[in-house]
Design an enzyme around this catalytic site. Sequence first.
Site, PDB file in Angstrom:
ATOM      1  N   GLU A 106      37.922  37.180  25.606  1.00 31.66           N
ATOM      2  CA  GLU A 106      39.424  37.638  25.273  1.00 31.66           C
ATOM      3  C   GLU A 106      39.635  36.274  26.401  1.00 31.66           C
ATOM      4  OE1 GLU A 106      41.046  41.219  26.570  1.00 31.66           O
ATOM      5  OE2 GLU A 106      40.378  42.259  24.902  1.00 31.66           O
ATOM      6  N   GLU A 115      35.377  45.256  21.002  1.00 29.98           N
ATOM      7  CA  GLU A 115      35.861  46.603  21.915  1.00 29.98           C
ATOM      8  C   GLU A 115      37.119  47.252  20.334  1.00 29.98           C
ATOM      9  OE1 GLU A 115      37.446  45.545  25.127  1.00 29.98           O
ATOM     10  OE2 GLU A 115      35.965  43.642  25.672  1.00 29.98           O
TER      11      GLU A 115
HETATM   12  C1  FCB Z   1      40.287  44.247  27.281  1.00 30.03           C
HETATM   13  C2  FCB Z   1      39.222  44.594  28.128  1.00 30.03           C
HETATM   14  C3  FCB Z   1      38.322  45.175  28.109  1.00 30.03           C
HETATM   15  C4  FCB Z   1      38.937  46.209  28.890  1.00 30.03           C
HETATM   16  C5  FCB Z   1      39.699  46.950  27.760  1.00 30.03           C
HETATM   17  C6  FCB Z   1      41.193  47.968  27.777  1.00 30.03           C
HETATM   18  O1  FCB Z   1      41.304  43.533  27.328  1.00 30.03           O
HETATM   19  O2  FCB Z   1      37.803  42.991  27.723  1.00 30.03           O
HETATM   20  O3  FCB Z   1      37.786  44.627  30.323  1.00 30.03           O
HETATM   21  O4  FCB Z   1      39.987  46.679  29.953  1.00 30.03           O
HETATM   22  O5  FCB Z   1      40.489  45.751  27.357  1.00 30.03           O
END
Ligand code: FCB
Length: 447
Positions: free
Chosen positions: A173, A354
Amino acid sequence: MRKGDGLARDTFVPPGFVWGAATASYQIEGAVHEDGRGESIWDRFAHTPGRVANADTGDIACDHYHRYRADIALMSQLGLDAYRFSVAWPRVVPTGAGPVNAAGLDFYDRLTDELRAAGIAPHITLYHWDLPQVLEDRGGWANRETADAFAAYADVVARRLGDRAAAIATLNEPWCSAHLGYRLGIHAPGRTDAAAAYASAHHLLMAHGLAVPAIRAAAPGTPIGIVLNLEPKRPASPHPLDLEAAGIAHDQYNRWFLDPVMGLGYPADGRRDAGWTGAEVRPRDMEVIAAPIDFVGINYYTSRTIRSPLLPPLHPIASPEVTALGWEVDPGGLTEILEFVASRTGSLPLYVTENGAAYAEDPLDPTRDPERTGYLQRHVAAALTAIEHGVPLRGYFAWSLIDNFEWAEGYRPRFGLIAVDFETQERRIRDSGRYWASLAAGPTRAR
Ligand code: FCB
């Protein structure tokens, strides 16, 4: 059990599809002073009063540094195909650029070996936000030299772990690193300097582009990629100004990193609107950034409604469904984002690196989490729809394996498939974890 029996509907899951869970070093490891680890920007930030809710820090976190074997045993109980974790740069190179700390590297070596012994594929991320503080003191990501230091660190890790890694991602990110860290000041290093943020965004991309060939040389054959946070930007109304504002938000958020990595350059409209002159871009930088990669990871949580600042605020009649962090629940947005990325990346393998949700813990039984389970079920269904539409999605990682330090929000938001009692460090598998285990179970599992 047939793969996919945990799905709400009978859908095709491609053979070899990887079901995993993700974490990040500063959010779970603790042991911040152990075995020669250097200070990171998150240590400094979390220890600065007023920066993190409840004055929480990652000093102890989930104590994973000491408990990683037990945590791998829990992953085995869930039957995970893969585990996505990040390496803490300040453990491996405590001063950011300079001598390697063998003890720090040894930890990840042990972790990688133990995962493989348990039949769990290690998916490694090299940078999940814990920049060595020494580098921040020299300007951090706003300083171009940080990109060179990252490539050298990437080389060290790839040499040591690359032969056993199932995949290596350079950055997690970069939008958040640049904009939450340097423009909005919500994340470490907590700066509020737009020019520094745009410079940082370019240098993060340079770090990625310089690291790719270094990793490739050190670990030939190991798939290399990048992880981006993406979300649909939906116009608040059909008004042309809202359409324009949503288009610019899309350029600045969804295309700013993806397009350069894919050799398409920075999005011109978004760049013009940001007022970034591009002064940091040197000849051949865009070629470096477009180094061929093997996969793109997508972190997806929510979508945003964009209202033009030139129009009066809209007051929606119905309030949308949100998680405990107020993030709108929009499973269809995941299908859209996957299709958008595939429009840029073609046949390149994609992963959901994620996806997950924070919900308040059930005070009577922390393992009961119907909302999180429902959230995951609906998003998995949305991802499978994208596969049906031809998106080459190869795997899906839940965020997160365990409850952990949620950055500026501290420990209150709970994202785990596994609940953690931070007083006792006791772990308990939640119903969502059992749901995830049902997805991972089956004859086509990638073992
Ligand atoms: C993302 C991050 C991760 C976590 C999630 C909820 O932006 O990569 O580390 O904090 O959000």
